[in-house]
Design a protein around this motif. Structure first.
Motif, PDB file in Angstrom:
ATOM      1  N   GLY A   1       0.808  -1.205   0.000  1.00 21.61           N
ATOM      2  CA  GLY A   1       0.000   0.000   0.000  1.00 21.61           C
ATOM      3  C   GLY A   1       0.841   1.255   0.000  1.00 21.61           C
ATOM      4  O   GLY A   1       2.044   1.233  -0.263  1.00 21.61           O
ATOM      5  N   HIS A   2       0.215   2.378   0.330  1.00 23.11           N
ATOM      6  CA  HIS A   2       0.851   3.679   0.234  1.00 23.11           C
ATOM      7  C   HIS A   2       1.181   4.277   1.593  1.00 23.11           C
ATOM      8  O   HIS A   2       2.099   5.066   1.722  1.00 23.11           O
ATOM      9  N   LEU A   3       0.406   3.948   2.623  1.00 23.98           N
ATOM     10  CA  LEU A   3       0.662   4.496   3.948  1.00 23.98           C
ATOM     11  C   LEU A   3       1.692   3.634   4.673  1.00 23.98           C
ATOM     12  O   LEU A   3       1.644   2.411   4.616  1.00 23.98           O
TER      13      LEU A   3
ATOM     14  N   GLY B   1      -9.887   1.215  10.681  1.00 21.67           N
ATOM     15  CA  GLY B   1      -8.858   0.533  11.450  1.00 21.67           C
ATOM     16  C   GLY B   1      -8.664  -0.911  11.019  1.00 21.67           C
ATOM     17  O   GLY B   1      -7.539  -1.370  10.829  1.00 21.67           O
ATOM     18  N   LEU B   2      -9.766  -1.624  10.830  1.00 23.16           N
ATOM     19  CA  LEU B   2      -9.681  -3.018  10.405  1.00 23.16           C
ATOM     20  C   LEU B   2      -9.029  -3.145   9.029  1.00 23.16           C
ATOM     21  O   LEU B   2      -8.192  -4.030   8.798  1.00 23.16           O
ATOM     22  N   GLY B   3      -9.432  -2.260   8.112  1.00 22.30           N
ATOM     23  CA  GLY B   3      -8.874  -2.311   6.767  1.00 22.30           C
ATOM     24  C   GLY B   3      -7.385  -2.034   6.747  1.00 22.30           C
ATOM     25  O   GLY B   3      -6.619  -2.724   6.055  1.00 22.30           O
ATOM     26  N   LEU B   4      -6.953  -1.033   7.495  1.00 19.05           N
ATOM     27  CA  LEU B   4      -5.533  -0.702   7.535  1.00 19.05           C
ATOM     28  C   LEU B   4      -4.726  -1.783   8.248  1.00 19.05           C
ATOM     29  O   LEU B   4      -3.616  -2.127   7.823  1.00 19.05           O
ATOM     30  N   ARG B   5      -5.281  -2.321   9.340  1.00 21.18           N
ATOM     31  CA  ARG B   5      -4.571  -3.399  10.035  1.00 21.18           C
ATOM     32  C   ARG B   5      -4.400  -4.601   9.111  1.00 21.18           C
ATOM     33  O   ARG B   5      -3.384  -5.296   9.156  1.00 21.18           O
TER      34      ARG B   5
ATOM     35  N   ILE C   1      -4.922   6.844   1.789  1.00 21.86           N
ATOM     36  CA  ILE C   1      -5.731   5.993   2.676  1.00 21.86           C
ATOM     37  C   ILE C   1      -6.920   5.419   1.917  1.00 21.86           C
ATOM     38  O   ILE C   1      -7.297   4.261   2.110  1.00 21.86           O
ATOM     39  N   ALA C   2      -7.492   6.214   1.007  1.00 25.32           N
ATOM     40  CA  ALA C   2      -8.634   5.722   0.229  1.00 25.32           C
ATOM     41  C   ALA C   2      -8.215   4.570  -0.676  1.00 25.32           C
ATOM     42  O   ALA C   2      -8.874   3.515  -0.720  1.00 25.32           O
ATOM     43  N   THR C   3      -7.108   4.730  -1.381  1.00 23.77           N
ATOM     44  CA  THR C   3      -6.669   3.670  -2.289  1.00 23.77           C
ATOM     45  C   THR C   3      -6.196   2.446  -1.519  1.00 23.77           C
ATOM     46  O   THR C   3      -6.422   1.312  -1.947  1.00 23.77           O
ATOM     47  N   ASP C   4      -5.549   2.644  -0.370  1.00 22.33           N
ATOM     48  CA  ASP C   4      -5.115   1.512   0.438  1.00 22.33           C
ATOM     49  C   ASP C   4      -6.294   0.672   0.906  1.00 22.33           C
ATOM     50  O   ASP C   4      -6.176  -0.538   1.091  1.00 22.33           O
ATOM     51  N   LEU C   5      -7.441   1.311   1.109  1.00 22.74           N
ATOM     52  CA  LEU C   5      -8.634   0.598   1.565  1.00 22.74           C
ATOM     53  C   LEU C   5      -9.491   0.102   0.405  1.00 22.74           C
ATOM     54  O   LEU C   5     -10.601  -0.387   0.619  1.00 22.74           O
TER      55      LEU C   5
END
Length: 369
Positions: A10-12, A29-33, A167-171
């Protein structure tokens, strides 16, 4: 040392602080984790925060231990968002701060009135949600293939905008860029008005005899589905975007007055033409809604398959459709009143419609056209 390890996807790079652990904040939070990004959670409700931590959306904010986050996501109710954003910008001087409230211009204007430096702030709005609320309803996949609007101000830095888009693209969301005013005008029509109309219609069902409601089909269920939304949240959303919504409601009122006048004397000269024109205008508007995956509108053909109301039948039907080699574009379920059967309404490309009907009939399915 951070309790998380970034997996390099991802990007972050993180860490990310999420303030507000309702449905959207916890889903973020769940998506980023799930992508290996370190997430730390804060919420005025200790219970909400504890639930979000327990389901794996992140660690309590206290565990950050002085480390500076890359990004702060403000997932607070709209009526307090500006204040929370202001504090976040002050508390985390190296971080980009985004909010995810459903209205943008009011928040941006309030921050300007407070004299806040907007260079590290980006208003955003993920166009995703559920009728259920709270952290227990959260899903890490909630934003997949859904629109996520970013609304930078004139002061927003390029770095902050890049982080907001990341954050949008990472999710897994589809990023669009609007001004705050453009956003509020758009959502007034495509989001806020449908909520109002759904709630108004559903309110007419209060006190309706149950034997009358037993006749309800998918039409009523479809248009009242979002009437189950959280009233407290919608009071804030509609209040913050009232001007834009009212302008559209004026037009709806004109249409309703026109319809009422026509139906008061449906046999009058021109009345039937007016009704036909009203329905045709609805056809034309509905046809402009983007099709599958946000592409151009696509005309599909529908058919209905009767299935026994017992476990495994829908799964068997879809498996056999796959074996036939036809892609299902859309699907709706209903139940036959008084019979122990379900009705599966299937949408397919027109050039596959007749082939599918013939193949399903050959396999013993009961197909209605």
């Amino acid at each position: 040392m951070s309790a998380f390890r970034n997996h390099g996807r991802g990007h972050l790079s993180g860490p990310v602080v999420v303030i507000g652990t309702g449905l959207l904040g916890t889903s973020i939070g769940l998506g980023l984790r799930g992508r290996g990004v370190a997430v730390y959670l804060s919420d005025p409700s200790p219970t909400n925060q504890a639930v979000a931590v327990d389901i794996g959306a992140g660690l309590p904010l206290a565990a950050l231990e002085g480390e500076q986050p890359e990004l702060v996501v403000v997932a607070s109710p709209p009526d307090v968002t500006a204040g929370v954003v202001e504090r976040a910008l002050s508390d985390y001087p190296d971080a980009t701060v985004v909010d995810i409230a459903s209205v943008k211009a009011d928040i941006q204007n309030e921050l300007r009135r407070r004299g806040v430096d907007l260079s590290r702030y980006v208003g955003t709005h993920p166009m995703a949600g559920r009728e259920k609320s709270g952290p227990v309803a959260a899903r890490g996949e909630l934003f997949t293939s859904m629109p996520w609007v970013v609304c930078p101000s004139e002061e927003t830095s390029a770095a902050a905008l890049q982080t907001a888009r990341a954050i949008a693209t990472d999710l897994g969301a589809l990023v669009s860029q609007f001004t705050a005013e453009e956003h509020d005008e758009a959502v007034a029509l495509v989001s806020h008005l449908p909520q109002v109309m759904s709630s108004l219609l559903a309110s007419r069902l209060q006190g309706t005899p149950l034997h009358a409601l037993s006749l309800a089909g998918n039409g009523l269920r479809d248009v009242t589905r979002i009437a189950a939304s959280d009233p407290t949240l919608w009071v804030q959303i509609l209040g913050a975007n009232a001007g834009k919504v009212v302008e559209i409601l004026y037009g709806v009122r004109e249409d309703l007055n026109r319809l009422i006048a026509t139906l008061e004397d449906p046999a009058a000269p021109g009345a039937r033409l007016d009704l036909a024109q009203l329905m045709s205008e609805g056809n034309a508007g509905q046809a402009r809604i983007p099709g599958k995956h946000g592409g151009p509108p696509q005309a599909y053909s529908w058919l209905t398959v009767l299935v026994d109301d017992r476990p495994g039948q829908i799964a068997r039907l879809l498996t056999e459709i796959g074996e036939i080699g036809v892609n299902v574009e859309d699907l709706r379920l209903d139940h036959s009143s008084g019979q122990n059967v379900g009705m599966v309404e299937l949408s397919v490309l027109p050039n596959r419609h007749d082939l599918l009907i013939e193949a399903l009939n050959d396999r013993g399915w009961r197909v209605l056209q």
